[in-house]
Design a protein around this motif. Structure first.
Motif, PDB file in Angstrom:
ATOM      1  N   PRO B  33       9.683   6.624  -1.508  1.00 12.77           N
ATOM      2  CA  PRO B  33       8.332   6.913  -2.042  1.00 12.77           C
ATOM      3  C   PRO B  33       8.426   7.647  -3.374  1.00 12.77           C
ATOM      4  O   PRO B  33       9.486   8.133  -3.753  1.00 12.77           O
ATOM      5  CB  PRO B  33       7.728   7.807  -0.975  1.00 12.77           C
ATOM      6  CG  PRO B  33       8.875   8.447  -0.280  1.00 12.77           C
ATOM      7  CD  PRO B  33      10.017   7.471  -0.346  1.00 12.77           C
ATOM      8  N   LYS B  34       7.300   7.748  -4.049  1.00 20.80           N
ATOM      9  CA  LYS B  34       7.264   8.527  -5.291  1.00 20.80           C
ATOM     10  C   LYS B  34       7.554   9.995  -4.972  1.00 20.80           C
ATOM     11  O   LYS B  34       7.345  10.443  -3.826  1.00 20.80           O
ATOM     12  CB  LYS B  34       5.896   8.396  -5.981  1.00 20.80           C
ATOM     13  CG  LYS B  34       4.781   9.244  -5.374  1.00 20.80           C
ATOM     14  CD  LYS B  34       3.476   9.179  -6.149  1.00 20.80           C
ATOM     15  CE  LYS B  34       3.415  10.183  -7.279  1.00 20.80           C
ATOM     16  NZ  LYS B  34       3.084  11.559  -6.878  1.00 20.80           N
ATOM     17  N   ASN B  35       7.976  10.738  -5.951  1.00 18.49           N
ATOM     18  CA  ASN B  35       8.197  12.171  -5.753  1.00 18.49           C
ATOM     19  C   ASN B  35       6.896  12.829  -5.306  1.00 18.49           C
ATOM     20  O   ASN B  35       5.828  12.487  -5.799  1.00 18.49           O
ATOM     21  CB  ASN B  35       8.696  12.811  -7.052  1.00 18.49           C
ATOM     22  CG  ASN B  35      10.056  12.264  -7.464  1.00 18.49           C
ATOM     23  OD1 ASN B  35      10.848  11.859  -6.598  1.00 18.49           O
ATOM     24  ND2 ASN B  35      10.327  12.220  -8.764  1.00 18.49           N
ATOM     25  N   SER B  71       9.759  -2.835 -13.434  1.00 21.44           N
ATOM     26  CA  SER B  71      10.118  -1.816 -14.421  1.00 21.44           C
ATOM     27  C   SER B  71       9.811  -0.406 -13.913  1.00 21.44           C
ATOM     28  O   SER B  71       9.633   0.524 -14.693  1.00 21.44           O
ATOM     29  CB  SER B  71       9.395  -2.082 -15.740  1.00 21.44           C
ATOM     30  OG  SER B  71       7.995  -2.093 -15.520  1.00 21.44           O
ATOM     31  N   SER B  72       9.743  -0.251 -12.600  1.00 21.72           N
ATOM     32  CA  SER B  72       9.538   1.086 -12.037  1.00 21.72           C
ATOM     33  C   SER B  72      10.739   1.956 -12.409  1.00 21.72           C
ATOM     34  O   SER B  72      11.882   1.488 -12.378  1.00 21.72           O
ATOM     35  CB  SER B  72       9.392   0.981 -10.514  1.00 21.72           C
ATOM     36  OG  SER B  72       9.044   2.233  -9.966  1.00 21.72           O
ATOM     37  N   SER B  73      10.452   3.207 -12.763  1.00 26.21           N
ATOM     38  CA  SER B  73      11.543   4.069 -13.247  1.00 26.21           C
ATOM     39  C   SER B  73      12.486   4.465 -12.110  1.00 26.21           C
ATOM     40  O   SER B  73      13.643   4.776 -12.328  1.00 26.21           O
ATOM     41  CB  SER B  73      10.964   5.312 -13.906  1.00 26.21           C
ATOM     42  OG  SER B  73      10.163   6.003 -12.969  1.00 26.21           O
ATOM     43  N   TYR B  74      11.961   4.486 -10.875  1.00 24.56           N
ATOM     44  CA  TYR B  74      12.811   4.695  -9.692  1.00 24.56           C
ATOM     45  C   TYR B  74      12.078   4.045  -8.533  1.00 24.56           C
ATOM     46  O   TYR B  74      10.988   3.485  -8.720  1.00 24.56           O
ATOM     47  CB  TYR B  74      13.092   6.186  -9.464  1.00 24.56           C
ATOM     48  CG  TYR B  74      11.887   7.053  -9.158  1.00 24.56           C
ATOM     49  CD1 TYR B  74      11.612   7.484  -7.859  1.00 24.56           C
ATOM     50  CD2 TYR B  74      11.013   7.457 -10.177  1.00 24.56           C
ATOM     51  CE1 TYR B  74      10.504   8.285  -7.592  1.00 24.56           C
ATOM     52  CE2 TYR B  74       9.914   8.249  -9.914  1.00 24.56           C
ATOM     53  CZ  TYR B  74       9.663   8.667  -8.621  1.00 24.56           C
ATOM     54  OH  TYR B  74       8.581   9.457  -8.351  1.00 24.56           O
ATOM     55  N   PRO B  76      11.454   1.211  -5.461  1.00 19.76           N
ATOM     56  CA  PRO B  76      11.758  -0.207  -5.244  1.00 19.76           C
ATOM     57  C   PRO B  76      11.392  -1.102  -6.429  1.00 19.76           C
ATOM     58  O   PRO B  76      10.501  -0.766  -7.201  1.00 19.76           O
ATOM     59  CB  PRO B  76      10.897  -0.564  -4.035  1.00 19.76           C
ATOM     60  CG  PRO B  76       9.746   0.381  -4.117  1.00 19.76           C
ATOM     61  CD  PRO B  76      10.302   1.660  -4.659  1.00 19.76           C
ATOM     62  N   LYS B  77      12.068  -2.214  -6.531  1.00 18.89           N
ATOM     63  CA  LYS B  77      11.717  -3.258  -7.502  1.00 18.89           C
ATOM     64  C   LYS B  77      10.917  -4.364  -6.802  1.00 18.89           C
ATOM     65  O   LYS B  77      10.765  -5.464  -7.323  1.00 18.89           O
ATOM     66  CB  LYS B  77      12.979  -3.869  -8.135  1.00 18.89           C
ATOM     67  CG  LYS B  77      13.890  -2.852  -8.796  1.00 18.89           C
ATOM     68  CD  LYS B  77      13.256  -2.192 -10.015  1.00 18.89           C
ATOM     69  CE  LYS B  77      14.236  -1.200 -10.660  1.00 18.89           C
ATOM     70  NZ  LYS B  77      13.589  -0.364 -11.673  1.00 18.89           N
ATOM     71  N   THR B  78      10.480  -4.072  -5.615  1.00 17.99           N
ATOM     72  CA  THR B  78       9.638  -5.005  -4.854  1.00 17.99           C
ATOM     73  C   THR B  78       8.228  -4.426  -4.775  1.00 17.99           C
ATOM     74  O   THR B  78       8.024  -3.230  -4.983  1.00 17.99           O
ATOM     75  CB  THR B  78      10.180  -5.211  -3.428  1.00 17.99           C
ATOM     76  OG1 THR B  78      10.284  -3.925  -2.809  1.00 17.99           O
ATOM     77  CG2 THR B  78      11.540  -5.883  -3.472  1.00 17.99           C
ATOM     78  N   GLN B  79       7.249  -5.296  -4.466  1.00 19.87           N
ATOM     79  CA  GLN B  79       5.859  -4.839  -4.447  1.00 19.87           C
ATOM     80  C   GLN B  79       5.227  -5.018  -3.071  1.00 19.87           C
ATOM     81  O   GLN B  79       5.140  -6.140  -2.566  1.00 19.87           O
ATOM     82  CB  GLN B  79       5.034  -5.605  -5.493  1.00 19.87           C
ATOM     83  CG  GLN B  79       3.612  -5.089  -5.629  1.00 19.87           C
ATOM     84  CD  GLN B  79       3.572  -3.649  -6.143  1.00 19.87           C
ATOM     85  OE1 GLN B  79       4.068  -3.351  -7.222  1.00 19.87           O
ATOM     86  NE2 GLN B  79       3.028  -2.733  -5.343  1.00 19.87           N
ATOM     87  N   CYS B  80       4.781  -3.912  -2.524  1.00 17.97           N
ATOM     88  CA  CYS B  80       3.989  -3.910  -1.294  1.00 17.97           C
ATOM     89  C   CYS B  80       2.533  -3.664  -1.700  1.00 17.97           C
ATOM     90  O   CYS B  80       2.258  -2.797  -2.524  1.00 17.97           O
ATOM     91  CB  CYS B  80       4.483  -2.788  -0.373  1.00 17.97           C
ATOM     92  SG  CYS B  80       3.469  -2.514   1.086  1.00 17.97           S
ATOM     93  N   GLY B 143       6.633   7.121 -14.169  1.00 26.62           N
ATOM     94  CA  GLY B 143       7.182   5.770 -14.259  1.00 26.62           C
ATOM     95  C   GLY B 143       7.302   5.037 -12.939  1.00 26.62           C
ATOM     96  O   GLY B 143       7.579   3.826 -12.917  1.00 26.62           O
ATOM     97  N   TYR B 144       7.100   5.743 -11.839  1.00 26.46           N
ATOM     98  CA  TYR B 144       7.157   5.087 -10.519  1.00 26.46           C
ATOM     99  C   TYR B 144       5.976   4.138 -10.381  1.00 26.46           C
ATOM    100  O   TYR B 144       4.848   4.502 -10.728  1.00 26.46           O
ATOM    101  CB  TYR B 144       7.106   6.159  -9.429  1.00 26.46           C
ATOM    102  CG  TYR B 144       7.248   5.632  -8.009  1.00 26.46           C
ATOM    103  CD1 TYR B 144       8.505   5.520  -7.405  1.00 26.46           C
ATOM    104  CD2 TYR B 144       6.119   5.259  -7.263  1.00 26.46           C
ATOM    105  CE1 TYR B 144       8.639   5.052  -6.102  1.00 26.46           C
ATOM    106  CE2 TYR B 144       6.257   4.788  -5.960  1.00 26.46           C
ATOM    107  CZ  TYR B 144       7.513   4.687  -5.385  1.00 26.46           C
ATOM    108  OH  TYR B 144       7.633   4.218  -4.099  1.00 26.46           O
TER     109      TYR B 144
END
Lengths: 384, 384
Positions: B33-35, B71-74, B76-80, B143-144
């Motif tokens: 998850p995001k921070n 291009s998420s900074s950290y 997953p590179k997948t999309q839910c 960037g997440y």
């Protein structure tokens, strides 16, 4: 009696065309007025503004059939235009209730009649009445097609006839009757909630021409901070003199909209055509749920293209406004008096050559910023 | 621990794609998850509605570049996806001020974050905040790229997390979080002046689908007389059951608009595309200065064509509305409780086959009128 004097009330005289090809050369014509209604008022015209919408009617650009006057049930088959009229009341219908009296100085704008009894008429929106009749080229219930104010006299419903306060000069009041009222109504309606909260609304005015220059003065007088939009800087000095607080040359300052995110409470589009206007850029600068309102009238076939996505960014609206109500006309005249503003007017004595000059130069955009035809009394032998 | 159980809080699990070609077949994926921000809230998801905007994101139709998650900074590179979320609060940030507590049942809609300090955020328009972050495919300042609600858990700013009153069933509340709120906001804002005058507003709802069916119930509950517009009569019976007072099949009743002059106080366009909608006809039925408001989201390249003349007839406006505010979400939930209305929902237990079924059938318009994915606790081993 010279050929220009008028045998009122049987006859009115005005400058009219019989074919759109003659749009820039109306000829002096005599015609029978519409039958006098019991809430009608006759006005002996003192002067009349020249509005760009006249060009559309004379060139027949708002219609796909022949000039409306050709099918008038009685009266002339020629068309006289003009709907920024100031004059003196000569006759008042037996059932008039607004208090209008013979001898009053009054104004008449782009609308000459309405039903006066529908919900729109009763709620100060008579300009949107289904039975509203334009001051010229409008069709009355009896089939007569209305004749305008480049003329000796005009006949209109009392509701559309506005009392003019003392202290205002007629030739400067004339352009307020259509152009001024047309911008006053949407500006007032779109900023009154902000004013009521004690805040200073930010108003943008697109197009510094006949309508736009009055919009700047009116928005300022109403208490707004005014930003004038024009393609180049050529009108910046004028706009500042008119009262604009800011000026943006959209053709030069390409990225202007990025600096105005969430800025405007209302944007009034006074440009005649929106085909070349970057509507999306303007919409992006509005505050949430605010409006971009067009008052300039386009060619009948013109279509506006907008990206539905643009509206979503701030929940904004695009629309138009037509003229103003009687109530608003009276407010506007008082505002002009209280704030001592007046349109920038070039006067021309009414005669065939000058009517032609006004139309030709207006068509070429060669006026800063409004013509008023004057000298009607001298020309028509009236005003006695 | 089975492959579907989740190692919270280090890990969330959800159904995600890595390429638009997989839009109808999201796979179970684990992700970071995001921070956790000091005004963030973690929600253990109980159920999640399926909204048409999910299809646009999965197929990448709102963008001209690759999926944002790439291009998420950290993370997953997948999309839910998924943004009609109901669940239980597991964790509350140290600087939360809304009163949200661990254990609360809450809802989360299409927006997961905002700056919480700009004028829009302060004036109950945080859905229009420039720093608003979508619940999925939205980019946080760090960037997440956000991950949605077809998942075990979701993390969001407390301002976007709404308390749900007791007595409402979770699977029926879920569709209100995005679809319901998206129609509630423009209906409420556009009729409150009429309601304040003690009059019954006339509201038109175009398109009886996921959004439209909730719009009918909501407009009625708010006190409006509701007219439902659809192309054919196929949904007339349903619309009547939902509470519509009138029904017009625009594809059959060709001249319908002539009978509705000066009728509507607001028209809400719930159709996804407006390309085939006769916008001019709808505009002509509005009262003076009223609005046609689109809430359906079109393809990014879609352009709307309107004749500027149409707006003039009644001084009306066309625009759009995005989601709703926290204040409005809370009002809507109370309205649903007080008036005992609920979306028409088909539930599907969450798993790979059913997520695929929901998306495929929604894409084909085969749902009357909304899916809610349920059974999250059983699937993810949560809810203990």
């Amino acid at each position: 009696m010279s050929s220009t004097t008028v045998n009122y009330p049987e006859e009115f005289k005005g400058f009219a065309i019989s074919d759109p090809s003659e749009w820039s050369n109306p000829k002096l014509t005599s015609y029978v007025p519409k039958n006098f209604g019991d809430r009608d008022v006759d006005i002996e015209i003192e002067c009349c503004g020249v509005c760009a919408s006249e060009l559309f009617t004379l060139k027949n650009e708002w219609s796909k059939s022949e000039l409306a006057c050709k099918s008038s049930s009685y009266g002339p088959k020629t068309q006289c235009v003009g709907h920024e009229i100031v004059g003196k009341v000569l006759k008042v219908g037996s059932k008039c209730t607004t208090g209008v009296k013979v001898g009053d100085r009054v104004g008449l704008g782009a609308s000459a009649s309405c039903c006066a009894e529908c919900s729109r008429c009763e709620e100060d929106n008579e300009q949107y009445c289904k039975h509203q009749v334009g001051t010229y080229a409008g069709r009355y219930p009896d089939g007569y097609v209305s004749q305008g104010g480049y003329a000796s006299h005009v006949r209109a419903h009392e509701k559309m006839v506005f009392p003019i306060p003392d202290g205002l000069e007629s030739h400067l009041v004339a352009p307020l009757m259509c152009g001024g009222l047309t911008v006053y109504s949407p500006i007032k309606r779109s900023i009154e909630d902000t004013l009521a909260k004690g805040k200073t609304p930010h108003v943008g005015i697109i197009g510094i021409g006949g309508l736009g220059h009055m919009a700047i003065m009116i928005a300022k007088a109403l208490g707004a901070e005014v930003t004038a939009f024009s393609r180049s800087y050529s009108k910046q000095e004028d706009a500042t003199k008119m009262g604009a607080h800011k000026f943006i040359a959209t053709g030069v300052e390409k990225d202007w909209s990025k600096n105005y995110f969430d800025y405007f409470d209302a944007i009034i589009n006074c440009a005649t055509s929106t085909v070349d206007t970057d509507v999306d850029a303007f919409l992006s600068t509005l505050k949430v749920n605010k409006k971009l309102i067009s008052v300039g009238l386009p060619h009948v076939d013109e279509k506006l293209q907008v990206s539905p996505f643009t509206f979503l960014q701030n929940g904004v609206f695009l629309g138009a406004s037509l003229l103003g109500s009687r109530k608003e006309a009276i407010e506007l005249l008082q505002l002009a008096k209280d704030h001592k503003f007046a349109p920038w007017v070039e006067t021309l004595d009414i005669n065939e050559a000058n009517v032609s000059q006004a139309l030709t130069r207006l068509n070429a955009g060669d006026v800063r910023y409004r013509f008023t035809l004057v000298g009607f009394h001298e020309f028509f032998g009236t005003g006695k």
